[in-house]
Design a protein around this motif. Structure first.
Motif, mmCIF file in Angstrom:
data_model
loop_
_atom_site.group_PDB
_atom_site.id
_atom_site.type_symbol
_atom_site.label_atom_id
_atom_site.label_comp_id
_atom_site.label_asym_id
_atom_site.label_seq_id
_atom_site.Cartn_x
_atom_site.Cartn_y
_atom_site.Cartn_z
ATOM 1 N N GLN A 22 -1.940 -34.528 14.501
ATOM 2 C CA GLN A 22 -1.443 -33.375 13.747
ATOM 3 C C GLN A 22 -0.041 -33.640 13.204
ATOM 4 N N ASP A 81 1.150 -36.483 12.351
ATOM 5 C CA ASP A 81 1.017 -37.398 11.203
ATOM 6 C C ASP A 81 0.546 -36.650 9.959
ATOM 7 N N ARG A 82 -0.274 -35.606 10.183
ATOM 8 C CA ARG A 82 -0.820 -34.849 9.049
ATOM 9 C C ARG A 82 0.218 -33.868 8.525
ATOM 10 N N LEU A 83 0.685 -32.992 9.400
ATOM 11 C CA LEU A 83 1.646 -31.939 9.009
ATOM 12 C C LEU A 83 2.221 -31.327 10.278
ATOM 13 N N ALA A 84 3.539 -31.378 10.410
ATOM 14 C CA ALA A 84 4.154 -30.849 11.631
ATOM 15 C C ALA A 84 4.378 -29.346 11.551
ATOM 16 N N TYR A 85 4.649 -28.814 10.357
ATOM 17 C CA TYR A 85 5.031 -27.397 10.286
ATOM 18 C C TYR A 85 4.778 -26.834 8.900
ATOM 19 N N ALA A 86 4.260 -25.624 8.867
ATOM 20 C CA ALA A 86 4.168 -24.868 7.606
ATOM 21 C C ALA A 86 4.358 -23.402 7.972
ATOM 22 N N THR A 122 -3.263 -22.921 8.462
ATOM 23 C CA THR A 122 -3.604 -24.337 8.624
ATOM 24 C C THR A 122 -4.989 -24.443 9.246
ATOM 25 N N HIS A 148 2.244 -22.452 15.147
ATOM 26 C CA HIS A 148 2.778 -23.791 14.891
ATOM 27 C C HIS A 148 1.663 -24.835 14.968
ATOM 28 N N PRO A 149 1.512 -25.661 13.915
ATOM 29 C CA PRO A 149 0.359 -26.565 13.874
ATOM 30 C C PRO A 149 0.272 -27.536 15.055
#
Ligand SMILES: Cc1ncc(COP(=O)(O)O)c(C=O)c1O
Length: 449
Positions: free
Chosen positions: A58, A60-65, A72, A307-308
């Motif tokens: 996760q 590596d993909r996206l830590a935060y939005a 997400t 949080h992702p």
């Protein structure tokens, strides 16, 4: 010299440097069996490869939005998983970062629900003495730990507290467990009548009381009666499953064993197993429907909700629990733990009660088994047991103030679900040594040479 405001300003803590399985290793290489999962958190122990891999992926993909801009996939999957395994009628999940936040969100959602359905006069919560719901002001207010509340009392919302379900001390001689539960239910009804049934928002309770009472389960029928009382008056039942939930008692939700579903359920600790800070509130469909018909939004929110990386950790933890059939393991290991505790402490002159469910067990210490008289709180027996256990490479979760926030000592044992049978035996063996050493030290202090 530390720049951290630690929980205690006096005394030094060992530095946790690594962990594997149910073991934490400190910076000096000492190993500790984590028999309490910290505070009933680490349900999969430490360094579980599947959880670590899911978090890495996760990140590596996206830590935060931020959740006001995006949802997400990982948060949606976690919510799907949780609702797929939730008590009946739950349809939505509100994701937060811990147990106190979950309780705060539940309290506010409960209040907003009544505003939305045109009952804004409802403003009271009823909760129980000797409970713990968190340390933020709303959670502290509903909590019933006198000591934790005392100095902050002027800042807390008014909450009515009724008796906990504490069978060991409060069930009368000759009273059946069912009659005891009925007596407690009457007390709740009386409180509702005093406040005015249409002024009460909700009843908040831990189905199995954790930190404050020490794994105290309800008597049969108690929660069914509460459910019935709440339904009769349109009051919401808020289950605090932060500590006892997510499998710890052998079912995913402790309240399942009571045969009822709450209106709101707060979860945290075992949700992410300590791999990330995460909590959640599960919400009944009809509450969501009233918001959909009304304002269309929940007036709440924090920067880190959903949080992702936290969601990835929690989803992995919950998938491992399901894949590896760990609820079955909790039941089997829990039975072994109870059996070992009874074998070792059943005849112990200073252990008054052994209680709990699944891998959520406690012993209550007493000065005198016959009269159930506790040790003098000034002796801080619980703190000594913790120190003696740590000295023997064992983490358990002792607490004082079991009876009234001041007197009484218990030790909570809540090992990870991946603990082996041999480790269960070793935990109880070390615990027995720690308890005896602490009691011997107390006895020496009382009768100085
Ligand atoms: C039953 C219960 N509710 C709420 C909380 C608060 O959770 P947190 O410490 O994550 O804020 C705790 C923490 O021990 C708890 O045991």
């Amino acid at each position: 010299m530390t720049h951290i405001l630690h929980r205690q300003l006096r005394g030094a803590l060992p530095t946790a440097a690594g962990g594997h399985g149910i073991v934490i290793v400190d910076a000096n290489g000492n190993e500790y069996l984590d028999a309490s999962g910290g505070a009933a958190v680490s349900c999969l122990g430490h360094g579980h490869p599947d959880v670590v891999a899911a978090m890495h992926a996760q990140i590596d993909r996206l830590a935060y939005a931020h959740t006001s801009f995006f949802t997400t996939a990982v948060a949606e999957s976690l919510a799907d998983h949780l609702i797929g395994h939730a008590p009946s009628g739950m349809s939505h999940v509100y994701l937060v970062s811990g147990g106190s936040e979950a309780i705060e969100a539940a309290l506010k959602l409960a209040r907003q629900y009544f505003v939305e359905i045109g009952e804004p006069q409802r403003r009271h919560f009823i909760a129980r003495r000797q409970s713990y719901h968190g340390n933020t002001l709303g959670a502290l207010a509903v909590g019933g730990n006198a000591w934790r509340r005392a100095q902050f009392a002027p800042l807390l919302i008014e909450v009515t507290h009724v008796a906990p379900c504490y069978e060991y001390r409060d069930r009368r001689d000759g009273e059946s467990p069912e009659a005891y539960g009925e007596r407690l239910a009457h007390e709740i009804e009386d409180a509702i009548e005093r406040l005015g049934p249409r002024n009460v928002i909700g009843f908040v309770a831990e189905p199995v009381v954790g930190a404050t009472l020490g794994a105290a389960p309800p008597v049969p029928g108690y929660f069914r009666r509460i459910r019935e009382i709440c339904d009769r008056h349109g009051i919401l039942l808020i289950a605090d499953e932060v500590m006892c939930g997510m499998g710890r008692t052998g079912t995913l939700y402790a309240v399942e064993q009571e045969g009822i579903a709450p209106d709101l359920a707060a979860i945290a600790k075992g949700l992410g197993g300590g791999y990330q800070p995460i909590g959640a509130v599960l919400v009944q469909q009809r509450i969501i429907a009233s918001l959909e018909r009304g304002s269309g939004f929940f007036q709440h929110g924090h920067t880190y909700i959903g949080h992702p990386v936290a969601c990835a950790a929690a989803l992995a933890v919950q998938q491992v629990i399901e894949r590896d059939r760990l609820l079955d393991a909790v039941k089997t290991l829990g039975a072994q733990l109870a059996q070992r505790l009874r074998a070792v402490f059943g005849g112990h002159r200073h252990v008054g009660d052994i209680r709990g469910r699944g891998l959520f067990m406690a012993i209550e210490l007493v000065e005198d088994r016959e009269t159930r008289q506790p040790f003098d709180p000034a002796l801080r027996l619980h703190a000594r047991i913790k120190a003696e256990a740590m000295a023997r490479g064992l983490m358990v979760y002792p607490m004082g103030g079991t009876i009234d926030g001041r007197s009484g000592d218990h030790v909570l044992i809540a090992p990870p679900f991946i603990t082996t049978p041999a480790e269960i035996d070793e935990i109880v063996r070390r615990l027995a040594a720690a308890v005896d050493a602490a009691i011997a030290a107390v006895a020496r202090q009382k009768t100085p040479a």
